[in-house]
Design a protein around this motif. Structure first.
Motif, PDB file in Angstrom:
ATOM      1  N   SER A   1     -31.166 -51.596 -46.154  1.00 61.64           N
ATOM      2  CA  SER A   1     -31.338 -50.314 -46.837  1.00 61.64           C
ATOM      3  C   SER A   1     -32.054 -50.554 -48.154  1.00 61.64           C
ATOM      4  O   SER A   1     -31.624 -51.398 -48.956  1.00 61.64           O
ATOM      5  CB  SER A   1     -29.966 -49.669 -47.089  1.00 61.64           C
ATOM      6  OG  SER A   1     -30.031 -48.698 -48.109  1.00 61.64           O
ATOM      7  N   THR A   2     -33.140 -49.825 -48.392  1.00 59.58           N
ATOM      8  CA  THR A   2     -33.841 -49.971 -49.668  1.00 59.58           C
ATOM      9  C   THR A   2     -32.965 -49.501 -50.826  1.00 59.58           C
ATOM     10  O   THR A   2     -33.030 -50.058 -51.922  1.00 59.58           O
ATOM     11  CB  THR A   2     -35.171 -49.200 -49.659  1.00 59.58           C
ATOM     12  OG1 THR A   2     -34.932 -47.824 -49.319  1.00 59.58           O
ATOM     13  CG2 THR A   2     -36.142 -49.812 -48.659  1.00 59.58           C
ATOM     14  N   ASN A   3     -32.135 -48.490 -50.600  1.00 61.72           N
ATOM     15  CA  ASN A   3     -31.205 -48.062 -51.650  1.00 61.72           C
ATOM     16  C   ASN A   3     -30.241 -49.183 -52.005  1.00 61.72           C
ATOM     17  O   ASN A   3     -29.993 -49.473 -53.185  1.00 61.72           O
ATOM     18  CB  ASN A   3     -30.418 -46.830 -51.199  1.00 61.72           C
ATOM     19  CG  ASN A   3     -30.964 -45.536 -51.758  1.00 61.72           C
ATOM     20  OD1 ASN A   3     -32.166 -45.393 -51.931  1.00 61.72           O
ATOM     21  ND2 ASN A   3     -30.094 -44.582 -52.026  1.00 61.72           N
TER      22      ASN A   3
ATOM     23  N   GLY B   1     -30.181 -47.967 -42.634  1.00 54.59           N
ATOM     24  CA  GLY B   1     -30.426 -46.831 -43.519  1.00 54.59           C
ATOM     25  C   GLY B   1     -29.295 -45.826 -43.450  1.00 54.59           C
ATOM     26  O   GLY B   1     -28.619 -45.687 -42.429  1.00 54.59           O
ATOM     27  N   ARG B   2     -29.114 -45.103 -44.550  1.00 49.03           N
ATOM     28  CA  ARG B   2     -28.016 -44.154 -44.639  1.00 49.03           C
ATOM     29  C   ARG B   2     -28.502 -42.820 -45.155  1.00 49.03           C
ATOM     30  O   ARG B   2     -29.426 -42.753 -45.955  1.00 49.03           O
ATOM     31  CB  ARG B   2     -26.925 -44.670 -45.585  1.00 49.03           C
ATOM     32  CG  ARG B   2     -26.183 -45.886 -45.100  1.00 49.03           C
ATOM     33  CD  ARG B   2     -25.468 -46.572 -46.244  1.00 49.03           C
ATOM     34  NE  ARG B   2     -26.421 -47.140 -47.203  1.00 49.03           N
ATOM     35  CZ  ARG B   2     -26.281 -47.060 -48.517  1.00 49.03           C
ATOM     36  NH1 ARG B   2     -25.263 -46.423 -49.057  1.00 49.03           N
ATOM     37  NH2 ARG B   2     -27.171 -47.609 -49.316  1.00 49.03           N
TER      38      ARG B   2
ATOM     39  N   LEU C   1     -29.184 -39.888 -53.306  1.00 51.64           N
ATOM     40  CA  LEU C   1     -28.978 -40.418 -54.646  1.00 51.64           C
ATOM     41  C   LEU C   1     -27.685 -41.228 -54.692  1.00 51.64           C
ATOM     42  O   LEU C   1     -26.672 -40.818 -54.135  1.00 51.64           O
ATOM     43  CB  LEU C   1     -28.874 -39.273 -55.664  1.00 51.64           C
ATOM     44  CG  LEU C   1     -30.154 -38.913 -56.431  1.00 51.64           C
ATOM     45  CD1 LEU C   1     -31.212 -38.425 -55.461  1.00 51.64           C
ATOM     46  CD2 LEU C   1     -29.867 -37.874 -57.488  1.00 51.64           C
ATOM     47  N   GLU C   2     -27.755 -42.365 -55.395  1.00 50.97           N
ATOM     48  CA  GLU C   2     -26.568 -43.201 -55.593  1.00 50.97           C
ATOM     49  C   GLU C   2     -26.556 -43.683 -57.040  1.00 50.97           C
ATOM     50  O   GLU C   2     -27.555 -44.203 -57.532  1.00 50.97           O
ATOM     51  CB  GLU C   2     -26.567 -44.380 -54.619  1.00 50.97           C
ATOM     52  CG  GLU C   2     -26.517 -43.950 -53.156  1.00 50.97           C
ATOM     53  CD  GLU C   2     -26.444 -45.110 -52.199  1.00 50.97           C
ATOM     54  OE1 GLU C   2     -25.340 -45.467 -51.766  1.00 50.97           O
ATOM     55  OE2 GLU C   2     -27.514 -45.665 -51.874  1.00 50.97           O
TER      56      GLU C   2
ATOM     57  N   ASP D   1     -25.640 -46.775 -65.415  1.00 48.21           N
ATOM     58  CA  ASP D   1     -26.591 -45.860 -66.035  1.00 48.21           C
ATOM     59  C   ASP D   1     -27.886 -45.730 -65.232  1.00 48.21           C
ATOM     60  O   ASP D   1     -28.877 -45.200 -65.737  1.00 48.21           O
ATOM     61  CB  ASP D   1     -26.924 -46.329 -67.461  1.00 48.21           C
ATOM     62  CG  ASP D   1     -25.745 -46.141 -68.407  1.00 48.21           C
ATOM     63  OD1 ASP D   1     -24.947 -45.217 -68.170  1.00 48.21           O
ATOM     64  OD2 ASP D   1     -25.628 -46.916 -69.372  1.00 48.21           O
ATOM     65  N   ALA D   2     -27.854 -46.208 -64.003  1.00 51.66           N
ATOM     66  CA  ALA D   2     -29.029 -46.093 -63.143  1.00 51.66           C
ATOM     67  C   ALA D   2     -28.714 -45.178 -61.965  1.00 51.66           C
ATOM     68  O   ALA D   2     -27.598 -45.155 -61.451  1.00 51.66           O
ATOM     69  CB  ALA D   2     -29.471 -47.463 -62.641  1.00 51.66           C
ATOM     70  N   VAL D   3     -29.712 -44.415 -61.550  1.00 49.10           N
ATOM     71  CA  VAL D   3     -29.612 -43.607 -60.340  1.00 49.10           C
ATOM     72  C   VAL D   3     -30.662 -44.117 -59.363  1.00 49.10           C
ATOM     73  O   VAL D   3     -31.853 -44.174 -59.697  1.00 49.10           O
ATOM     74  CB  VAL D   3     -29.848 -42.112 -60.630  1.00 49.10           C
ATOM     75  CG1 VAL D   3     -29.845 -41.310 -59.328  1.00 49.10           C
ATOM     76  CG2 VAL D   3     -28.782 -41.578 -61.579  1.00 49.10           C
ATOM     77  N   ILE D   4     -30.211 -44.521 -58.189  1.00 52.84           N
ATOM     78  CA  ILE D   4     -31.120 -44.955 -57.137  1.00 52.84           C
ATOM     79  C   ILE D   4     -31.484 -43.728 -56.314  1.00 52.84           C
ATOM     80  O   ILE D   4     -30.611 -43.012 -55.827  1.00 52.84           O
ATOM     81  CB  ILE D   4     -30.477 -46.023 -56.230  1.00 52.84           C
ATOM     82  CG1 ILE D   4     -29.849 -47.142 -57.084  1.00 52.84           C
ATOM     83  CG2 ILE D   4     -31.507 -46.570 -55.264  1.00 52.84           C
ATOM     84  CD1 ILE D   4     -30.802 -47.869 -57.985  1.00 52.84           C
ATOM     85  N   VAL D   5     -32.775 -43.486 -56.179  1.00 49.92           N
ATOM     86  CA  VAL D   5     -33.287 -42.325 -55.439  1.00 49.92           C
ATOM     87  C   VAL D   5     -33.962 -42.832 -54.172  1.00 49.92           C
ATOM     88  O   VAL D   5     -34.985 -43.517 -54.236  1.00 49.92           O
ATOM     89  CB  VAL D   5     -34.289 -41.525 -56.283  1.00 49.92           C
ATOM     90  CG1 VAL D   5     -34.818 -40.327 -55.499  1.00 49.92           C
ATOM     91  CG2 VAL D   5     -33.645 -41.065 -57.594  1.00 49.92           C
TER      92      VAL D   5
END
Length: 238
Positions: free
Chosen positions: A10-12, A39-40, A114-115, A119-123
């Motif tokens: 998963s790239t996320n 992937g999810r 989004l995860e 302080d980071a948001v993975i899109v």
């Protein structure tokens, strides 16, 4: 920058691990996979790796004064819509569905996940360019079947550009404009919706727009309006 890898789970998950390890992931850096075997989607659903489709993720580092982090899902929706519109112009029935889907005539063309990691948001963004995965709970679509041939790398370049523009606008006081852009690209006001809430509650109503923080406004038959902060939303075909 677009970093392409042949295969990953998963790239996320990959970007989240890099952030957790302290790697300085620059905003605008996209990790794109040829194949994604784990992937999810939202609520833990599996998402087909669809060779030739776009599967990629980027990171946003939250700063003081940024709009609410959850609004990034809508910002990503606006950017994804813009990229699809640029490369597949005139696509009939293209519409955003809260909070994270892009539809073509009610069939799912793209999804966003989004995860949050500190302080980071993975899109994460997945777009059906050449293959439409079969999902038991909803119809799906791909651009090839709709008469548009869009190469994965060309789409990655376009999405990177659209995302950079949207993120700059989000950061520079343009959230209200992005919110208006999202509403203008969503299904029409009054569209029947069914909402499965996180506690199992099922609500039926119609689309009434977004509140200032990006929450869904659901107009109930009773005339009252419910603000939906979380839940699974589908078009109501009763």
């Amino acid at each position: 920058m677009i970093e392409v890898i042949a295969e990953t789970g998963s790239t996320n998950a990959d970007l989240a691990a890099r952030v957790a390890a302290g790697e300085a992931m620059a905003e605008g850096h996209w990790l794109v996979a040829d194949r994604q075997v784990a992937g999810r989607g939202r609520q833990g659903r599996a998402w087909s790796d669809g060779a030739g489709n776009f599967m990629g993720s980027t990171a946003v580092h939250l700063q003081a004064g940024d709009p609410p982090p959850q609004t990034l899902s809508l910002v990503a929706g606006v950017a994804t819509y813009a990229a699809v519109e640029a490369l597949a112009p005139g696509l009939p029935g293209l519409a955003l569905k809260w909070p994270n889907d892009l539809l073509v005539r009610s069939a799912k063309l793209a999804g966003i996940l989004l995860e949050r990691r500190g302080d980071a948001v993975i899109v994460g963004v997945g777009v059906n360019l050449v293959q439409a995965p079969r999902l038991p709970e909803r119809p799906t679509a791909c651009l090839t079947d709709l008469g548009h041939t869009v190469a994965r790398d060309g789409f990655a370049d376009m999405l990177q550009t659209c995302w950079a523009h949207a993120l700059r606008l989000w950061r520079s006081g343009g959230w209200e404009q992005l919110r208006a852009d999202w509403i203008a690209r969503a299904h029409p006001f009054g569209t029947p919706l069914k909402v499965h809430g996180p506690e199992g509650e099922v609500l039926h109503g119609t689309f009434g727009g977004l509140d200032p923080d990006g929450a869904l406004q659901l107009q109930l038959a009773s005339g009252t309006r419910r603000t939906i902060h979380a839940g699974e939303v589908d078009l109501d075909r009763r």
